[in-house]
Every structure is written in structure tokens, then in C-alpha cells.
Enzyme design. Structure first.
Site: not given
Lengths: 342, 342, 342, 342
Positions: B10, B103, B126, B128, B163, B170, B222, B275
Site C-alpha cells: 500500500g 510484511e 507499514t 499501521d 451530536r 486505519m 477499522e 495515506r
């Protein structure tokens, strides 16, 4: 248990996040009360304080500056300073103190804690990132982001007019902001206090950049100095209005580059914009965690210690040891970055 | 010496900075030549490459994406994949390969290096931040900054209309972006994949926030999942147009909160904006240094290794070991941050 | 039909957007060819040009600066300047010229068009927004946003240390950047070239702000001047290095405020960062539409005209008329904004 | 003289700047008192108000949202709504009312002022910029900047993976945000509510962009609709959890593009981040001036009027006339922008 909190020294994004972290955890988990002393050590010295509770710290996380105010007051240089602080702490029924600040502020905390029985915990704060014992200090990442964004913007101006642009960033004794923002901004020369520079070498890099049809950006720490003994500013010299002249290394260097290379050069001094305003996400994260761990240290009675970042962990180190030595840029790291010069 | 470079998986801000670091140092200090393979492992598999030299990497430091393109092609799942890669490397006279990826991409590099004699060095990527063996990966800081800025903006909307706002960020398997941006953005609830959540507890936090006259922000990875076995999305279910339904946890949670608390709730899914685009200063610094150290590993013949960040140092670890285990959020850290919930 | 394009004068975000608009519409809708002249009027004067086609303008919309380069070369002050330009245009088979620039650049275009039969269309460019006949010029909104963000950041520094902060922004002859960014940034004093200021009045505002327990921000145009005849800088005076002294009004004013009020004051000179880097959305919109309408003017043979913004419409006005008079800040508007002083 | 102020309808950056402008000028120059009604028309309907004075408006200029809260309460649809408002205004001794809001909020103000003798002045507010009689409304520029920055970021992701990215922006009835941010962000297709779109034409543009080796960005207003009668969402249909399905045009379009072109497509729905947070410099300027002119209208007894922007001037127009018609994107302007499609 009542804990006092104070912020000393220069402004730094993240101070409010530390205060909020301390108070949220102290009140909610430990049931402590808090007293906020105003303007650094002036607060406990003069007994000037405000109430710190959860409503007082709402909404302050994204705000720059410090809700407690700051000053450079040093109680060690004030008559009976320590005695007055002890009296005022007793009067306010404050049992322990968290001092958020740089070398000077923390030095007082170490003395109070180690020599005078005032239980203190320190939180390190230096926008220059030059404190030993911690990988990073909060505020630094914000400053580097602001400087990098400025350098990004200056590139297009430099290219359009084929000029040299000298950018002076913060860093009196250490070149951390210069080396980080200079690398991130794609600068062609980076000059830091740790490495006296050779103006002719700078001019050679500048010239080589022009030869590749690009315009050079030179990033220089405010504390960087030329090798060859040239005086950057004559301390004490007066200008036509009778004021002391304030000429920085950036302005001086631009003139020297113009004189030696014949290329037009301009200076931008980023100044205070680097240290104000909302903190970056990293600085909010680090400052908040410093706050959470500082109140834990109080809880555990671990006084005379300072919280610090090691990798991704928050650890504790003796304040006195942490402030003993300046953290400067390793020549090896400077050399690593040097591949992008010219 | 000719070195091949590829980027897989990605998109991630900082990829170009790595490439630039590799090429600048490799050409200037070691006199290497470079071949850029296109679209991850598809490049060496199909012999698709471009020339990588200093002009090719000029100006790419601040740009998001990757000048080499990317893909999820896995040569281990392609007939004769490894043989074809070895043939194409031989044909292009490439002596060593630097693979920048997550990975999957690094797993291929480890196999090639350890089992098939193709000298590979890995650079971890990564967004993440869930790769063991490195404190941080580049791109993560940028994503956290973007998410934090979005949360900052959503606060005022939440307050003005009283609200609940659910922000989905992510993080499929690890909650790093959620916990960092949620803390930095002053979220009132943070939900991560590592800790299945109890919807009633979430509703209790939401209600308590309203009682304090503020409007709650719920940040959810997510990949976060409810404790009680509720299905968030029915895999394979079709909507009225015959397409597979795409309903995320954020949208589902907002509906549940509305149903259980009676308060209006809205969802924002940050998605791909996290990203793309220009990297933060920290990510440019980290990515550049990864590049510089990766080419040093090639120089030293230290293959099968991956560069990694430890504190402020760049170190090397065996790729196979680094990718063996996901780096997830420690329950202790999640608990530390929990003081701000509600 | 072949159209020449050039950009003259100072750097300004949006120049590339104009060029892209001209070329995209000219090529796609009218089938024109384009020649890009380099460095303003130096290009046609010396016959220095590059090819401008659709690939050449890809990706330039968000980039600051100008892909054509710029200069302040004035062919009217060069021997046989006009003759040389006409010869070079003929040699390159250029039928019409679009000149993007400020007063000087457009003045040349008007002369060439009105007196020498060279068909020219003008696109106004001034970061200071001081050109009559157009509501706004591109680049101005970007500069105002950058200055406003800097002022936002400086507030927290001012408050934390209870200092006066003087911010010097661009604006030699007109105070548009100062009045817009000063109002948007919540400045307590705004000083503009159109209104010579009274230092004692400034000090009164500063003092009144401190009385309300806030720290004042003073925004001052680089071209603002004090009423009372004080010299801000002595032209031609030399400093200790033999260079001409560069002391701006901001630095001077900070010293005066310190001297007269006894409060600490600091100066930030925003400088070139205001004019570089990516344009704001408004500037990209305006610049692109200027480009689209400029090529329409060429198509319609409407030469000697300049495109301009009126409300939300792009109109055409005679260049000579548009550059005849500086657009300055109306005293009524300055007075309107004055409600926020002090 | 006591003036009531209220903010109605959706959140919009700049609301606080209007309130601050009204109060600063009203108090300082005219000596008025102010009452802030809470949550739009709910405030005067239920007599819910807070005090509005200079300390109450300090520091609110850069903050998004509204310190008065907002709602969509419509007193014309409430039993005895108008009578209750008149009674509460009388009880609070409020002599005139400034209503800041969109079509609905202003419609009530017009009715109250024209038919029921309640002296009202209107300030237009619509983030969609779709109100006739004013060139721009505040909040719009902020939304466009946020959307443009998101599109900038999405470009690199699109390019790296050669995917179609569909970006859904605000705009129920008018395409202003889409056309401005789409043009500024360099989108390849822009779809607006005013022009029903042909999915095959969209696919043709997408395909042509890929042929040029770039990845397309499609910007679509939330209110845009396909030409060919395809239903974008089936009102009332329920999903597997029994909730009404919320599928936007963006998600639907991405699926159609995938189906018809075979290219991968992804959707980003920007949502509420477009309307929260700190206002852009232009919006602060416009909102502040609207506030200053609204209180001038009260001062001059010019009721039933709304302030509006014409070029660079603030003018007044009858509220009823200003809200009579939606301001939509002119087909000519859409056509002008179409040169960048494909």
C-alpha cells in the site's frame, strides 16, 4: 494530597497537554487536589497560584503556550528564595511539586528535592531537544514541522529567482532543529553550533548547486558560528538609534555568500513562530504521556526524578543527572546527513 | 555494482524519501548504479524497470506516493516466480536488491535472500506501524497528524450540534493510529482491534460526556470489533445493486449508539486521505535515514537484514525475525490512555 | 497560431496555475502551439525559450514558483530592447504574447501592444494585491493565510510571556496583507503604509491590551511609516562589516515600544515564506480562470487588455488603464477594522 | 438598546467571528447590550439565553462552531411560535434581533420582521455557498481548502496504485464546493447537482486519463445524480441490521466505474471534516465584516435586511428577496471548467 504544578522557561507547544495529563489522572485515579503556580518559580516564590481542576484543563490540549504562564525567575538567585518557596508551599498545603521546564527550571527542582526536602518531580521541556537522558522533548517535533514547511515554501522562491536563501532556525547550543528540518526540507547546506563552519566550503556547496541548475537553501542554527574567527555580531555595538545591534548569523552569512559568490542571497529568520501555536500530534502524545507518568512518580513517592522518553517507553531518571550535560548532535550523524550537501 | 530498488504494498508517505536516500548515497559515496523496478515484485518478475540516478530522484522528497509504482504481486504465488526474478536480475546485471514494503513484500525478500541466494536488504513500510523490531515506521506519523487534524475539526461540529461523532481511522490488526490520533485529538473513546469493545460501555462513556455538557468523539480502528458477537458486516451480502455491501465498524457503531442512547450520531471514515500526500517532517527524516542505512547494508554485504528504528538509532535485524510477529498495542498502554475516556 | 507566455517580477503562488490554464485550453480547444519564454522579458529579449505543451504543464497546479523562471529585466531600459524582442518573436514565429506580471511587466506589455504592434494580453500578478481594476490578484490569499497562521501561533507565545510581538508582513505601498491577516489573526494593532502611524497611539493600544490581561500582537506592513518623522532606517548607512544596514520598520517599532512602555517586545519578519509554496484553493481557482480567460482574449484578438476579477466574474480592462494607479486601502475600511485595536 | 443574537442551521466555520464582530462594535462604538440566544430559534422560543459581552467573545475568532449552539428548530412550525418569541423578547427586553443562518433561519427572520414587527437583521450562512444576493458566504472557503488538500493527498495514492478515486464533497443542491475544490485539486472529472451526469461519459474520461498514464480523481457533489434514471439509493430500504441504508452517490459511482471500466475504484466521503474547525483567513475576514455591518444595520434601523458581499463591498439586501432563489452553478462556468476533464 495536594500537588503543585508550574511551567518555567521559554514557550513550548505541549505544555498544556502535560498539565492536562497530570490533572486528569491525578484527580480521576488518585483523588489528588492541584494548585497551579503562575509564571514558573515566581508562583511559589510569591505565593501566586490558581486552582487546577478538571474544568480548568478542558479544551487546552490543542492550545499552544501554557495556561499557567511562564517566567525565567530563578529562586536560587533571590534572597531567601528557597525559604520563601517552602513557606508558600506549606501555606498552600502543597505536598509535592511537579516542575515542567528546561535546564534552569529543573536545576531548581533538583536542588529543592535533593538538598531541601521539597518533594519534586521534573518534566523536561526544551524546544531545542538538547536535554540528555530523553530521546525527544515535546515541542521539538512541532518546531521541526513548522521549519520544514517554511523551507518547502522557500524552495520555489529560490528556484524562481535563482537566489540563495538562508534560513535561520532555533538552536543556540545544539543543531537538532536545523539538522532535522534541513534534512526534511531538502536543504543543500545545514550549519549547526556543534560544527564551526568554513564560509568558503559553504560557498562551494552553493556554487555546485547552481551548477546543477537549482537554487540553494542554507539552513543555519541561530547558534552556529564560522570557523575562521569572523565576528558574527559585535556584542555591545550600538546602531544609529542607540540600541544594541541585533544581527544574527543568518543575515551575516547571506551577506558573506553574496560577497564571495556574486549570487543574490536573502535571509529568513523564522523566530517565534517555531515555538507557538498548536502542538503536532506527536508532541501532544509525548507531552500527555509525560504528564501521566509524572503524576505516577508523585504517587510512588519517586522524587528528584524526571520523566524521559527512551524508544517508545517513558522512564525516570535523576533530574540532576539528566541536566548535567547538553545533548548535542553527534558528528557521525552530521556526517551522515552531509551526503545531501551541495 | 548495480542495485535494484522496488516498493511494494500500500501507498505510504515517505517511500520517495527512502528511494532518494538510497540513490544519493549509493551514487555519490559508493559509485553504484541503480535500477528501479516498477510496481513492486511485478517489476523484477516481468523485467519492467526504469533508470534510477540523481536527476531521477530530484524534487521527490516532499512528494507522497512512489515514483516506482507499487503492487501486491507476490512472486511466491506465481509459476516459476523465483526463477523468473533471478533471470531478470541477471539480465539487468543487478547484484543486490533493496525491497521497501510491508510484511508480504519483505517476506519475499527474506525467502529470496535466505533460500535462493538473491542478496536482499529490506526497508520496513507499514502505515499501521504494526511491524515488530522497529519503534516506528515512516508514514505513520503523517497518518496520525492527518487524523488528529480531522478530529480537531470534528470537535466543533460535535459541540455545535451536541451530536456523537464516530471517526473511523486505519488499522486492520493494530490500533496504533487510533490510539495516537485519539489521544492527540482529545477523543472521549478509543476503540482498537486488540481490545474487543463492549457497546454498552461505549454508550456509558458517551452519556457521561454529554452530562458534562460536551459532545463525544469516538475514534475507532477499522479493525476494531464488538465484544458481544454482533456482526459488523455480513461478508458476501449483496445490496440492491448486486454489489457486496461495504459497511464499516464506524457506521455500524454510530447506529448502535443512536439506538441505545437516543443521541444523534454521525460517522466520518477518513480513508485514503490518511495515506497520501506529503510526508510529515518526522517521516521524511526517518525514511531518508532508512534509505541511507539500507545502502550501507548493501555496501557491507549484510543481506537478509532489514533496517529498523530503535530510540534514535537505525539498527539492522534479520528480516525473517522482524516479520514473524505483528506489533500490537500493549494492554498496559491502552489502559494508560483510558484515563481520558468518558 | 503560436502564443508566447512569460512570467515577470516577484515570485507568487499561482503562476504555474495560470500557465497550465492557458496551455490546456489553448491546445485542447483552439489547437494553438505555445512557446514559454524564460525569466520574464529576458526570454524574448535574448530568444531564450522552452517548449510549452500539455505534458510540460502536468502536475504544476499545486506547485509554487514558476516553471518559466522570472526576472525584473525591463526591455524598455535596454538598448534596442523592443527591436530585439520583435526580432526574436518573429524568429520563433510567435503571433501573440501573454505576459503575467505586475505593474512593470504589464507596463512593457501595454507599450508593446499599444505602440509597437506586438499583440499582447496581460495577466495581473501582485502578491500585495495593490493593482487597480481587479478585486483580487492570485497569491494574495495564500500570503494572507500564511501570515494569519503565523499570527495564530504567535498569540500563545505572547500570552505565555506577556510580551509585545510585532509581526512585519509584506506590503511596500499598500496594507492589504497587513489588514487582512491582522484582522483574521486577531491582531491588536494594524499599521499600513497608507496611514502614517503615531508611536504613542500604538503604545496606548499596547498598554490597554495588557490592562485586559492579554498580550498584544502588532501587525505592520513593511512599508508602514511613523507619523512623527522618525527615520526607520538610514538609507546608505553601513554596519560594522561594511554592509548596508537592513533594519525594517518592525524591528525599529519593537524597540520604540520597549523604550516607551517598558514592556518586552519582539519582532518576527515573515519575509519570503509568504510568497512561496503551494497556492491556496482560492488562488488556484483565480489563477486558473485568469489563464483560461487570457487565452480567450488571444483567440478573440482582444489585445492590449488585461484579465481582471470583478465579483465572481472575469472581465477585461485596458492594461494601460489598470496599471495607472495603485489600489490602496480605503481609509473607511481601515477605520472599520480599527474597532479591534487596543 | 439590547440586541439579541442567534445562530441557526448547520455548523459553519466563521460563526464565532460574526458574533465577535457584532459584539465588539456594538459595545464599543454604540454602547449596546447583547443577549445570546441558544441553539438557533429554540433560544427565543424557550427563553434560553446567555450573556454576550466583550469577555464572552475573547479568543473565539479562530474557533470553529458557534459559542451559541445551533439547531434546526423552526418556530413557524411550532404552536404559537411567533407569539412565544415575541413574549420572550419582551421579557428579555431585547429591542432587535440578528439572525445568522441559512435559508430556513433567515426565512423566519424575514417573516418576523416583515409580518410581525420584530426588528430583524440577517447574516447569511451556508457552507454550500448557494445563497443568492451574496458573492460568497463564510465557511465556504474553509470547506474548499479542506477538500482541496484532501484531493491533493489522494492524487499520490491514485497514482501509486493506478486506481480511480471518487471523492464525495458537500453540496446538496449546488455544486460550488465540488467545482471549486475539483478545479483547485486538479480533478479529472467534476460532477454537480445542476448537471445530471452520464456514467458512460464519466467512464470515457476515466479511461482517457489512464491512457495518459495517470490515475483519475472524480470529484462529486453529494447531491449529484446520474442522467439515466439509475437510482443512487433506495429511500427506505433497510440493511441487515434493520437500519435505513445510507449509500451515497460516491460509493455508487465507484462501483459503476469498476463495473464498466474494469479498473479498481475507491470512494472517499469527506463529510463533516469540511465544516468544522478553524476558519480560513478569508472566512474570518468575511464573517467579521458581516458582523460589523449587521450591527450597523441595527444602528440605522434598517430591518428586514441581510448583509451580503458584492465584489469587495458589504451591501444590504431584503432578506425575503435574498432567500427566494438558490444560487446554482452557471452552465457556462461548468463548461469553462470542463476543459480539464479527462
Amino acid at each position: 494530597m495536594r500537588v503543585g504544578v508550574l511551567t518555567g522557561g521559554g514557550d513550548c507547544p505541549g505544555l498544556n497537554a502535560v498539565i492536562r495529563g497530570i490533572v486528569r489522572k491525578g484527580v480521576q485515579e488518585y483523588g489528588y487536589d492541584f494548585t497551579g503556580f503562575r509564571d514558573g518559580w515566581r508562583g511559589p516564590l510569591e505565593g501566586d497560584s490558581i486552582q487546577l481542576d478538571i474544568p480548568a484543563v478542558r479544551g487546552i490540549l490543542p492550545r499552544g503556550g501554557t495556561i499557567l504562564g511562564s517566567s525565567r525567575t530563578n529562586p536560587l538567585k533571590v534572597d531567601n528564595g528557597i525559604r520563601r518557596i517552602k513557606e508558600n508551599l506549606a501555606k498552600s498545603e502543597v505536598d509535592a511539586l511537579i516542575a515542567i521546564g528546561g535546564e534552569d527550571t529543573l536545576g531548581v527542582a533538583a536542588t529543592l528535592s535533593d538538598d531541601h526536602g521539597v518533594p519534586c518531580v521534573g518534566v523536561p521541556k526544551t524546544i531545542d531537544n538538547d536535554l540528555s537522558a530523553t530521546d525527544y522533548t515535546f515541542g521539538f517535533d512541532t518546531a521541526v514541522n513548522i521549519a520544514t514547511e517554511a523551507i518547502d515554501r522557500l524552495h520555489t522562491t529560490a528556484e524562481s529567482h535563482m537566489r540563495v536563501l538562508v534560513v535561520e532556525v532555533m538552536g543556540r547550543h545544539a543543531g537538532w532543529i536545523a539538522i532535522h528540518s534541513g534534512l526534511a526540507g531538502g536543504a543543500n547546506v545545514i550549519l549547526i553550533p556543534e560544527q564551526p563552519f568554513d564560509v568558503d566550503q559553504v560557498c562551494a556547496w552553493v556554487t555546485s548547486r547552481f551548477k546543477a541548475s537549482y537554487a540553494p537553501i542554507v539552513v543555519v542554527s541561530e547558534g552556529a558560528k564560522p570557523k575562521d574567527g569572523d565576528m558574527v555580531l559585535k556584542d555591545g555595538s550600538l546602531d544609529e538609534f542607540g540600541h544594541v545591534r541585533l544581527s544574527g548569523v543568518g543575515e551575516w552569512l547571506a551577506k558573506e555568500i553574496e560577497r564571495r559568490t556574486g549570487k543574490e542571497a536573502r535571509t529568513t529568520v523564522l523566530g517565534h513562530v517555531q515555538r507557538g501555536g498548536t502542538p503536532s500530534a506527536f508532541d501532544r502524545w509525548l507531552a500527555t504521556r509525560f504528564g501521566l507518568h509524572a503524576i505516577d512518580a508523585v504517587r510512588e513517592g519517586d522524587f528528584g526524578k524526571m520523566v524521559a522518553l527512551r524508544g517508545t517507553d517513558i522512564v525516570r531518571v535523576p533530574i540532576a543527572q539528566a541536566t548535567a550535560q547538553l545533548k548535542t548532535v553527534d558528528p557521525k550523524l552530521y556526517n551522515e546527513v552531509g551526503v545531501f550537501f551541495g
